[in-house]
Design a protein around this motif. Structure first.
Motif, PDB file in Angstrom:
ATOM      1  N   PRO A  60     -15.564   1.021 -11.003  1.00 45.26           N
ATOM      2  CA  PRO A  60     -14.227   1.050 -11.018  1.00 45.26           C
ATOM      3  C   PRO A  60     -13.260   1.629 -11.945  1.00 45.26           C
ATOM      4  O   PRO A  60     -11.993   2.214 -12.208  1.00 45.26           O
ATOM      5  N   LEU A 108      -5.976  -0.592  -8.315  1.00 48.71           N
ATOM      6  CA  LEU A 108      -7.550  -1.645  -9.174  1.00 48.71           C
ATOM      7  C   LEU A 108      -6.516  -2.692  -9.544  1.00 48.71           C
ATOM      8  O   LEU A 108      -6.243  -3.964  -9.784  1.00 48.71           O
ATOM      9  N   LYS A 111      -5.009  -5.277  -6.866  1.00 46.46           N
ATOM     10  CA  LYS A 111      -6.451  -5.421  -6.446  1.00 46.46           C
ATOM     11  C   LYS A 111      -6.803  -5.507  -4.920  1.00 46.46           C
ATOM     12  O   LYS A 111      -7.560  -6.743  -4.625  1.00 46.46           O
ATOM     13  N   VAL A 136     -10.624  -2.210  -2.900  1.00 53.37           N
ATOM     14  CA  VAL A 136     -11.007  -3.316  -4.089  1.00 53.37           C
ATOM     15  C   VAL A 136     -12.537  -3.905  -2.795  1.00 53.37           C
ATOM     16  O   VAL A 136     -11.968  -4.675  -3.065  1.00 53.37           O
TER      17      VAL A 136
END
Length: 237
Positions: A60, A108, A111, A136
């Motif tokens: 991440p 991120l 998502k 993701v």
């Protein structure tokens, strides 16, 4: 537990047995999860090696974890040179690092998946134009487990598009130059008092008794005489 004859267990014995049972349950579950994780990694590795695209798995934070064989060949960089480093520092030129970092953070936050294009620097110093897709991968708890970066080399396609654009621009310039030349030639003919060749050719091309221009006229053919077995018939289209 190992007694072969019936016996009574005290409260402490029961609590001890329950504690051991909980420990064994956790241990067995952990072993099963580790086995499933190993199988998952084997399958993922096989998929990464069989696809033609450039595949890179990230954590991440954007740190590279795994790199497939296609990306190794395209970049000239080994897994040891890539793992543990931010992927934009490994593959992107300095002027595009901030651009790629913003895209990664935005992906991120949303998502989801994101497509973008950037330049990839190879170990030999060459630059390749790559179309990337960021995806993701969520975990069981809903948190981000990892991020997949998949790329396809568009260098040849981009060069072809640039060449086509150059050809279009050259054709447009040639057309404009030809139009200007023809316009200048016509203006020069009128200025010299010479009649337009097209106007002179029209009456000569008409047959006897024809007053209007014919739709198809001879343009100085090599053989002015009609060589067909059946002569062409005049027809006013």
């Amino acid at each position: 537990v190992y007694s072969k004859s019936p016996r009574q267990f005290a409260a402490d014995d029961v609590r001890f047995a329950e504690t051991i049972a909980h420990l064994l349950t956790s241990s067995v579950a952990r072993l099963k999860v580790e086995e499933e994780l190993r199988e998952y990694r084997v399958v993922t590795s096989m998929i990464m090696e069989t696809v033609d695209g450039l595949v890179l798995t990230l954590d991440p934070e954007g740190v590279a974890a795994e790199i497939n064989h296609a990306l190794q060949q395209a970049s000239g960089k080994s897994p040891a040179e890539v793992r543990g480093r931010f992927f934009w520092d490994v593959f992107m030129p300095p002027e595009e690092v901030e651009f790629v970092r913003r895209i990664f953070r935005s992906t991120l936050r949303d998502k989801g998946a994101c497509e973008f294009e950037s330049t990839m620097q190879t170990k030999q110093g060459a630059c390749r134009r790559i179309g990337w897709t960021l995806k993701v991968m969520p975990g069981l708890s809903g948190q981000i487990h990892s991020v997949m970066l998949i790329g396809f080399d568009r260098t040849e396609q981009v060069e072809t598009e640039k060449e086509l654009q150059r050809l279009r621009e050259a054709a447009e310039r040639a057309t404009e130059a030809l139009a200007e030349y023809r316009s200048a030639t016509e203006m020069g003919s009128r200025a010299d008092g010479q009649p337009d060749a097209a106007k002179e050719a029209a009456p000569a091309a008409n047959g006897p008794g024809e007053t209007g221009p014919r739709p198809f006229q001879t343009l100085g053919a090599k053989h002015p005489k009609d060589l067909r077995i059946s002569p062409r018939r005049n027809y006013q289209y």
